[in-house]
Design a protein around this motif. Structure first.
Motif, PDB file in Angstrom:
ATOM      1  N   CYS A 258       0.859  -1.185   0.000  1.00 46.31           N
ATOM      2  CA  CYS A 258       0.000   0.000   0.000  1.00 46.31           C
ATOM      3  C   CYS A 258       0.893   1.233   0.000  1.00 46.31           C
ATOM      4  CB  CYS A 258      -0.910  -0.008   1.223  1.00 46.31           C
ATOM      5  SG  CYS A 258      -1.976  -1.462   1.242  1.00 46.31           S
ATOM      6  N   SER A 259       0.913   1.927  -1.127  1.00 41.77           N
ATOM      7  CA  SER A 259       1.807   3.079  -1.290  1.00 41.77           C
ATOM      8  C   SER A 259       0.956   4.332  -1.468  1.00 41.77           C
ATOM      9  CB  SER A 259       2.682   2.875  -2.525  1.00 41.77           C
ATOM     10  OG  SER A 259       1.949   3.244  -3.682  1.00 41.77           O
ATOM     11  N   PRO A 260       1.586   5.516  -1.465  1.00 39.82           N
ATOM     12  CA  PRO A 260       0.819   6.747  -1.736  1.00 39.82           C
ATOM     13  C   PRO A 260       0.134   6.697  -3.107  1.00 39.82           C
ATOM     14  CG  PRO A 260       3.020   7.270  -0.921  1.00 39.82           C
ATOM     15  CD  PRO A 260       2.987   5.797  -1.151  1.00 39.82           C
ATOM     16  N   ALA A 261       0.657   5.902  -4.043  1.00 41.20           N
ATOM     17  CA  ALA A 261       0.072   5.813  -5.383  1.00 41.20           C
ATOM     18  C   ALA A 261      -0.994   4.714  -5.474  1.00 41.20           C
ATOM     19  CB  ALA A 261       1.184   5.544  -6.392  1.00 41.20           C
ATOM     20  N   GLY A 262      -1.340   4.094  -4.364  1.00 35.81           N
ATOM     21  CA  GLY A 262      -2.341   3.039  -4.365  1.00 35.81           C
ATOM     22  C   GLY A 262      -1.730   1.697  -4.016  1.00 35.81           C
ATOM     23  N   ARG A 263      -2.549   0.622  -4.183  1.00 40.92           N
ATOM     24  CA  ARG A 263      -2.047  -0.728  -3.907  1.00 40.92           C
ATOM     25  C   ARG A 263      -1.215  -1.189  -5.100  1.00 40.92           C
ATOM     26  NH1 ARG A 263      -5.903  -4.760  -3.680  1.00 40.92           N
ATOM     27  NH2 ARG A 263      -4.712  -6.055  -2.260  1.00 40.92           N
ATOM     28  N   LEU A 264       0.029  -1.484  -4.846  1.00 43.71           N
ATOM     29  CA  LEU A 264       0.933  -1.840  -5.941  1.00 43.71           C
ATOM     30  C   LEU A 264       1.359  -3.289  -5.839  1.00 43.71           C
ATOM     31  CD1 LEU A 264       3.346   1.250  -5.982  1.00 43.71           C
ATOM     32  CD2 LEU A 264       1.281   0.891  -7.354  1.00 43.71           C
ATOM     33  N   LEU A 265       1.306  -3.968  -6.977  1.00 50.46           N
ATOM     34  CA  LEU A 265       1.830  -5.326  -7.043  1.00 50.46           C
ATOM     35  C   LEU A 265       3.295  -5.244  -7.461  1.00 50.46           C
ATOM     36  CD1 LEU A 265       1.462  -8.436  -7.076  1.00 50.46           C
ATOM     37  CD2 LEU A 265       0.763  -8.218  -9.473  1.00 50.46           C
ATOM     38  N   VAL A 266       4.173  -5.576  -6.502  1.00 51.03           N
ATOM     39  CA  VAL A 266       5.620  -5.508  -6.751  1.00 51.03           C
ATOM     40  C   VAL A 266       6.108  -6.913  -7.075  1.00 51.03           C
ATOM     41  CG1 VAL A 266       7.864  -4.970  -5.716  1.00 51.03           C
ATOM     42  CG2 VAL A 266       5.861  -3.587  -5.149  1.00 51.03           C
ATOM     43  N   GLN A 267       6.794  -7.044  -8.173  1.00 48.23           N
ATOM     44  CA  GLN A 267       7.286  -8.361  -8.568  1.00 48.23           C
ATOM     45  C   GLN A 267       8.699  -8.245  -9.101  1.00 48.23           C
ATOM     46  OE1 GLN A 267       4.870 -11.430 -10.192  1.00 48.23           O
ATOM     47  NE2 GLN A 267       3.609  -9.874 -11.187  1.00 48.23           N
ATOM     48  N   ALA A 268       9.498  -9.224  -8.837  1.00 48.18           N
ATOM     49  CA  ALA A 268      10.828  -9.268  -9.448  1.00 48.18           C
ATOM     50  C   ALA A 268      11.184 -10.719  -9.735  1.00 48.18           C
ATOM     51  CB  ALA A 268      11.862  -8.657  -8.519  1.00 48.18           C
ATOM     52  N   VAL A 269      11.837 -10.928 -10.848  1.00 50.42           N
ATOM     53  CA  VAL A 269      12.393 -12.226 -11.164  1.00 50.42           C
ATOM     54  C   VAL A 269      13.886 -12.023 -11.301  1.00 50.42           C
ATOM     55  CG1 VAL A 269      12.437 -14.137 -12.802  1.00 50.42           C
ATOM     56  CG2 VAL A 269      10.307 -12.911 -12.386  1.00 50.42           C
ATOM     57  N   ARG A 270      14.633 -12.741 -10.475  1.00 54.10           N
ATOM     58  CA  ARG A 270      16.071 -12.466 -10.385  1.00 54.10           C
ATOM     59  C   ARG A 270      16.237 -10.978 -10.093  1.00 54.10           C
ATOM     60  NH1 ARG A 270      19.003 -16.883  -9.205  1.00 54.10           N
ATOM     61  NH2 ARG A 270      18.139 -18.651 -10.293  1.00 54.10           N
ATOM     62  N   ASN A 271      17.081 -10.263 -10.858  1.00 54.34           N
ATOM     63  CA  ASN A 271      17.245  -8.855 -10.510  1.00 54.34           C
ATOM     64  C   ASN A 271      16.474  -7.913 -11.431  1.00 54.34           C
ATOM     65  OD1 ASN A 271      18.819  -9.381 -12.634  1.00 54.34           O
ATOM     66  ND2 ASN A 271      20.772  -8.818 -11.681  1.00 54.34           N
ATOM     67  N   ARG A 272      15.502  -8.472 -12.132  1.00 53.73           N
ATOM     68  CA  ARG A 272      14.664  -7.618 -12.989  1.00 53.73           C
ATOM     69  C   ARG A 272      13.413  -7.200 -12.232  1.00 53.73           C
ATOM     70  NH1 ARG A 272      13.996  -6.991 -18.071  1.00 53.73           N
ATOM     71  NH2 ARG A 272      11.824  -7.565 -17.842  1.00 53.73           N
ATOM     72  N   VAL A 273      13.226  -5.896 -12.087  1.00 51.55           N
ATOM     73  CA  VAL A 273      12.038  -5.391 -11.396  1.00 51.55           C
ATOM     74  C   VAL A 273      11.229  -4.543 -12.358  1.00 51.55           C
ATOM     75  CG1 VAL A 273      11.191  -4.265  -9.293  1.00 51.55           C
ATOM     76  CG2 VAL A 273      13.519  -5.178  -9.360  1.00 51.55           C
ATOM     77  N   PRO A 274      10.156  -5.113 -12.951  1.00 46.33           N
ATOM     78  CA  PRO A 274       9.323  -4.287 -13.824  1.00 46.33           C
ATOM     79  C   PRO A 274       8.543  -3.261 -12.988  1.00 46.33           C
ATOM     80  CG  PRO A 274       8.593  -6.600 -13.801  1.00 46.33           C
ATOM     81  CD  PRO A 274       9.654  -6.458 -12.769  1.00 46.33           C
ATOM     82  N   SER A 275       8.047  -2.197 -13.624  1.00 45.48           N
ATOM     83  CA  SER A 275       7.238  -1.203 -12.904  1.00 45.48           C
ATOM     84  C   SER A 275       6.070  -1.890 -12.217  1.00 45.48           C
ATOM     85  CB  SER A 275       6.682  -0.163 -13.874  1.00 45.48           C
ATOM     86  OG  SER A 275       7.742   0.541 -14.453  1.00 45.48           O
ATOM     87  N   PRO A 276       5.809  -1.526 -10.961  1.00 41.98           N
ATOM     88  CA  PRO A 276       4.726  -2.199 -10.254  1.00 41.98           C
ATOM     89  C   PRO A 276       3.367  -1.935 -10.895  1.00 41.98           C
ATOM     90  CG  PRO A 276       5.852  -0.599  -8.827  1.00 41.98           C
ATOM     91  CD  PRO A 276       6.488  -0.513 -10.173  1.00 41.98           C
ATOM     92  N   GLU A 277       2.496  -2.914 -10.801  1.00 43.83           N
ATOM     93  CA  GLU A 277       1.157  -2.814 -11.367  1.00 43.83           C
ATOM     94  C   GLU A 277       0.223  -2.244 -10.290  1.00 43.83           C
ATOM     95  OE1 GLU A 277      -2.169  -6.116 -12.744  1.00 43.83           O
ATOM     96  OE2 GLU A 277      -0.084  -6.703 -12.541  1.00 43.83           O
ATOM     97  N   VAL A 278      -0.633  -1.273 -10.688  1.00 44.27           N
ATOM     98  CA  VAL A 278      -1.569  -0.692  -9.721  1.00 44.27           C
ATOM     99  C   VAL A 278      -2.797  -1.592  -9.632  1.00 44.27           C
ATOM    100  CG1 VAL A 278      -2.906   1.344  -9.073  1.00 44.27           C
ATOM    101  CG2 VAL A 278      -0.735   1.626 -10.297  1.00 44.27           C
TER     102      VAL A 278
END
Ligand SMILES: [Zn+2]
Length: 315
Positions: A258-278
């Protein structure tokens, strides 16, 4: 007798410890004159050697670690370098010394053994020094979870501590004590982007090091509870540093924050972190909110929690 033999300096250290950065600066500053640099990466796709390109001769050994599954390739490469050196009649054109940057999972002692037990290599190469680079921020975690990280320290003649500013004096002081217990004879010094920096005082109190079996790096799952109001800035900072250092070890990261920008789905595979999905907002917080799940080999929940708290509290 080392007369006439080629001096080999081994530069080791755990995944993400900053070996390449340190070595690149030493080479640039002329620290290893006329060196032939051997870069070993266990992964099939070499990355580090690109960072080291310059005036030095270079051999890249990728797709196998010099201390174990890539030892044959490594021996062959050394034999070839020694052979070319003995055929070189102009002494000014000869290789002056060898520098090996090991893979992050190599045990330098196994590499020393390999050379010293080889009937031909022992006549041509003398192991001059084993330098091990230790990340002050994650070094302690690695020592607590990875048998090979402990083996690397034990093999060191000299220890270079990096990222001291990120770890802070207390953590670095504790790490220094731990390193001193593992390698009492190894000189410790600090480095920031290749330049020498002062080290904080070594902690006076002894620390307990877990005894790790060689096969203890099984895949495990850790859960980090971020509390009802997580600090989004600290979290992203910590996560990117963690994945930078442990991208090879952390297989998967997932969580709803839960961030100031809303509920964010944070995901990473190995060291790749795509932009979180709202994600859509919910009336009440879901039970899985603000928990981060990390999956990887040899992960320690305590160490992960401590490193996050460190970033959050200093941020
Ligand atoms: Zn190995």
């Amino acid at each position: 007798m080392s007369e006439g033999r080629l001096r080999l300096t081994i530069v080791g250290g755990f995944l993400g410890s900053g070996k390449t950065t340190w070595l690149r600066h030493q080479l640039f500053a002329g620290g290893f004159p006329a060196a032939h640099v051997i870069v070993n990466e266990a992964a099939g796709t070499p990355v580090d050697h690109g960072l080291l390109e310059g005036t030095n001769d270079q051999t890249v050994l990728a797709g196998g670690c010099a201390c174990c599954d890539g030892s044959q390739t490594f021996q062959d490469a050394l034999l070839e370098i020694c052979d070319a050196r003995s055929q070189m009649t102009d002494p000014t054109q000869r290789v002056g010394q060898l520098v090996l940057e090991t893979s992050g999972l190599a045990d330098p002692a196994a590499i020393v053994d390999l050379i010293q037990s080889h009937p031909v290599l022992i006549r041509h190469i003398v192991v001059h020094e084993t330098i091990v680079v230790v990340d002050a921020l994650y070094g302690q975690t690695a020592l607590e979870t990875e048998p090979v990280a402990q083996a690397q320290i034990r093999a060191a003649d000299r220890l270079i501590l990096t990222k001291i500013d990120l770890a802070g004096p207390t953590e670095t002081g504790r790490l220094r004590r731990m390193l001193h217990m593992l390698a009492p004879g190894a000189a410790q010094s600090g480095s920031s982007f290749g330049s020498p920096v002062d080290l904080p005082t070594m902690a006076a109190k002894a620390v307990v090091l877990p005894k790790l079996a060689a096969d203890s790096a099984a895949i495990t799952t850790c859960q980090l509870d971020l509390g009802p109001d997580p600090d989004w800035t600290a979290l992203t900072l910590w996560l990117s540093a963690l994945l930078h250092a442990y991208g090879d070890q952390i297989v998967r990261v997932k969580g709803v924050i839960c961030s100031p920008a809303g509920r964010l789905l944070v995901q990473a595979v190995r060291n790749r972190v795509p932009s979180p999905e709202v994600l859509p907002e919910t009336e009440t917080a879901a039970p899985e909110d603000n928990r981060l799940v990390l999956i990887g080999s040899g992960l320690s929940s305590n160490a992960i929690e401590r490193s996050y708290q460190l970033v959050r509290d200093t941020g």
